[in-house]
Design an enzyme around this catalytic site. Structure first.
Site: not given
Ligand code: BES
Ligand code: ZN
Length: 456
Positions: A88, A119, A153, A180, A315, A328, A427
């Site tokens: 996804d 990604d 994911e 990933d 307003t 995090r 992203h």
């Molecule tokens: N591939 C990423 C995670 C990632 C990116 C790890 C760069 C290390 C370096 C993964 O697809 C992702 O974006 N995960 C989300 C998780 C969340 C939706 C639970 C995140 O980290 O925001």
């Molecule tokens: Zn990812």
């Protein structure tokens, strides 16, 4: 191994063309309008597994998006590698900032542009192509292979832990292999041994029961946006530490040895900040940028809204204000514990003028993996052969919640051997993946399987 490597080198152009077909499917998991496309991507992968000669592949329905499972058992005496990836992708918005359409992959200067190029479609596909190379050139891989490819994911992996718990036997393996994550830098290989966890919450403050005229009521009726901003501003102190009581209680502190390792990494704080257009960084007092973005817990508002945000001025004293907040986490904080502590902060500090609504959206545990295992050493050797230098062991600030589930449910450690770069714009608009890294990834995976088999 050598025949598989030669096969891969002779077929890269077709490998890339195959990947482009997968990238054309807009498998956006968070948007229900794309559920059919997510399903189509799962079916495409199953067909592709079969086409490259993997013995078994199926798409398994869940309450959410399908899970793709495939396996190729060679010999029970060989170790088994469970490959995880996600097919996804994130929504492509804002569309107008893409140079070329997100689901029409194009190659410019040896770089492949598309949503999911890095990604994680581009990275999970390297594992299929490494398998294809072994199957076509050597009759099969030197290990038993299992593949677990997820379609949720990017929207919280809701149904994956239940699936893993229900299929323990089928998923039995010796190690999990995942691509990933990122390289430490261009040409600088790394193995990620730590990931942060996540607690994601949404807060709403309600004041009056309807929007009010800000002239008639302003001054005596408290404004929910003002109140919410006060609460959010109070979440950090002057040292940029999170003020939620107990937030740091369970944090495993960085050891002096680890801090020395961090300092030894070839990391340029100024260049790192400049790459995102920032001149001054802000970290928790006493921590370097690298420590702060990967080994310390943090809190960020991800979105805040309420009242009037359209053209011109209206307003209004709004009835409600909302915010989405992510935290995090690091080992041993847990998402439930931290979400509850955040709830307690908002309850304790919510003014009597407001009604508070607090929801937890999703979460995941952080992880630290032992770097001395045979699988880690096999990965280090593979990367050294491909990149010509020893990889660094690094902690990443991102989250892959299933890594903790693999450990708790299956007892398995994960090797996070990723080939992305900070600058790949995952992203974001114009996500891309350098084809050099697609090749290096495939070669590293081919080498990993042989070196890992040899540890037995
Ligand atoms: N591939 C990423 C995670 C990632 C990116 C790890 C760069 C290390 C370096 C993964 O697809 C992702 O974006 N995960 C989300 C998780 C969340 C939706 C639970 C995140 O980290 O925001
Ligand atoms: Zn990812």
């Amino acid at each position: 191994m050598d025949h598989a490597l030669t096969y891969a080198r002779n077929h890269y152009d077709r490998f890339v063309a195959d990947l482009e077909d997968l990238l054309r499917i807009p498998s956006i998991s968070t948007d229900p309008a794309y559920a059919g496309e997510v399903r189509r991507a799962a079916g495409w992968l199953v067909d592709h597994f079969k086409a490259i000669g993997v013995a078994h592949a199926e798409a398994i329905d869940t309450e959410g998006h399908p899970i793709v499972y495939a396996e190729h058992r060679v010999d029970p005496s060989l170790p088994t590698v469970l490959v995880y990836g996600h097919y996804d992708v994130q929504p492509p918005d804002p569309l107008e900032l893409w140079t070329s359409p997100p689901f029409e992959p194009v190659i410019r200067d040896g770089v492949l542009y598309a949503r999911g190029a890095c990604d994680d479609k581009g990275q999970l596909f390297m594992h299929l192509k490494a398998a294809e190379a072994y199957l076509a050139a050597e009759g099969g891989p030197p290990v038993n292979l299992k593949f677990l490819l997820e379609g949720e994911e990017e929207s919280g992996s809701t149904h994956l832990p239940g699936f893993i718990a229900a299929h323990r036997e089928r998923l039995a393996a010796d190690v999990v292999l995942i691509s990933d994550t990122d390289l430490f830098g261009p040409g600088i290989p790394s193995i990620t041994y730590g990931l942060r966890g996540l607690a994601y919450v949404e807060v709403t403050l309600t004041g009056p029961d309807r929007d009010l005229h800000s002239g008639m009521y302003g001054g005596a009726i408290e404004n929910p946006i003002n109140a919410l901003c006060r609460l959010i501003a109070g979440l950090h102190d002057a040292d940029h530490r999170v003020t939620i009581p107990g937030f740091y209680d369970n944090v495993v502190p960085l050891t002096e040895e680890e801090r020395a390792t961090f300092r030894a990494l070839p990391f340029d704080e100024t260049a790192w900040a400049e790459e995102v257009g920032v001149r001054v960084t802000r970290t928790e007092k006493g921590y370097s940028v690298l420590e702060a973005i990967s080994a310390r817990p943090t809190l960020d508002a991800n979105g805040i809204w309420g009242g009037y945000t359209g053209q011109g001025a209206k307003t209004v004293l709004p009835a409600q204000a909302h915010a989405k907040i992510s935290m995090r986490l690091v080992p041993n904080q847990t998402p439930d514990e931290i979400a509850e502590k955040a709830r307690a902060y908002f309850e304790a500090n919510c003014p009597p003028t407001m009604k508070l609504t607090f929801r937890t959206l999703h979460g995941g545990h952080g992880v630290l993996v032992d770097t001395h295992s045979p699988a880690m050493q096999a990965a280090a050797r593979a990367l050294k052969e491909v990149f010509g230098r020893d990889p660094f062991f690094v902690r990443s600030g991102g989250s892959i919640p299933v890594v903790a589930d693999f450990k708790t449910i299956l007892g398995l450690d994960s090797v996070l051997m990723g080939f992305g770069l900070n600058s790949d714009a995952i992203h974001s608009p114009n996500e891309h993946f350098g084809l050099d890294r697609f090749r290096q990834g495939i070669e590293s995976i081919i080498r990993f399987h042989t070196h890992y088999a040899a540890t037995r």
